[in-house]
Design an enzyme around this catalytic site. Sequence first.
Site, PDB file in Angstrom:
ATOM      1  CG  ASP A   1     -68.946  52.219 -10.058  1.00  0.00           C
ATOM      2  OD1 ASP A   1     -68.086  52.674 -11.054  1.00  0.00           O
ATOM      3  OD2 ASP A   1     -68.297  52.042  -9.095  1.00  0.00           O
TER       4      ASP A   1
ATOM      5  CG  HIS B   1     -63.316  45.001  -7.066  1.00  0.00           C
ATOM      6  ND1 HIS B   1     -62.588  46.239  -6.881  1.00  0.00           N
ATOM      7  CD2 HIS B   1     -64.487  45.402  -6.979  1.00  0.00           C
ATOM      8  CE1 HIS B   1     -63.363  46.991  -6.179  1.00  0.00           C
ATOM      9  NE2 HIS B   1     -64.457  46.651  -6.328  1.00  0.00           N
TER      10      HIS B   1
ATOM     11  CE  LYS C   1     -65.298  53.425  -9.537  1.00  0.00           C
ATOM     12  NZ  LYS C   1     -65.683  52.594  -8.671  1.00  0.00           N
TER      13      LYS C   1
ATOM     14  CB  CYS D   1     -68.709  54.631  -6.535  1.00  0.00           C
ATOM     15  SG  CYS D   1     -67.733  52.823  -5.997  1.00  0.00           S
TER      16      CYS D   1
ATOM     17  CG  ASP E   1     -66.359  49.134  -8.274  1.00  0.00           C
ATOM     18  OD1 ASP E   1     -65.662  50.069  -8.410  1.00  0.00           O
ATOM     19  OD2 ASP E   1     -66.977  48.758  -7.296  1.00  0.00           O
TER      20      ASP E   1
ATOM     21  CG  HIS F   1     -68.901  43.966  -5.631  1.00  0.00           C
ATOM     22  ND1 HIS F   1     -68.186  43.805  -4.307  1.00  0.00           N
ATOM     23  CD2 HIS F   1     -68.604  45.345  -6.098  1.00  0.00           C
ATOM     24  CE1 HIS F   1     -67.770  45.209  -3.991  1.00  0.00           C
ATOM     25  NE2 HIS F   1     -67.801  45.788  -5.196  1.00  0.00           N
TER      26      HIS F   1
END
Length: 196
Positions: free
Chosen positions: A13, A56, A98, A142, A54, A73
């Site tokens: 990340d 999202h 993810k 993470c 990430d 974020h």
Amino acid sequence: MPDQPTSTLLIVDVQNDFCSGGALVVQNGDRVVPVLNRALAQPGLAGLIYASRDWHPPVTVHFKEHGGVWPVHCVAGTDGARFHPDLQLPPETIIVTKGGTPSTHGYSAFEGTTPSGETLLEDLRRRGVTHLVVGGLATDYCVRQSVLDALKAGFEVTILTDAIAGVDLQPGDSARAIEEMTEAGALLTTADAFTP
Ligand code: VGL
């Protein structure tokens, strides 16, 4: 000819939103970038490279406004979700995505999938990887969850302590996370001291 010893690097990340100017800044997050670049340039360290991210949706239980704890974020496709522009990921890097559904947090890279749709675990097993070297963001979220899942799945794990940085919502969270990962079996070294 026997194979040269090489390691597998998992970079967690290192995305704009976790670095300076981002939506969820990890203090000193940017500092991991040059260290990781040195690691990426060591063939004995970075034989195979994974980079998690990430990714999202705009509405997810992960975000404060929908019941979670975090500001918005790393929304899929936005600038904040891009890898830090100075991180020198080679084109063969395997991207692990993810946190992409409204009901998942996606802290662990082991919740993620590769571009071919395999889970990280399936991809690692297919390639015969047994040892992961880990750096990235954030130590107490993470990185922690990815390392604990890797150990649980039976991988040896070495953490590059100079290539991680934490959120520290509570003071000491990162130090506690390092202790927890070490107690679970992770080894600690630095990118420059690493030998395969
Ligand atoms: C992370 C907090 C919230 C991380 C992600 O990448 O460690 N931390 N979401």
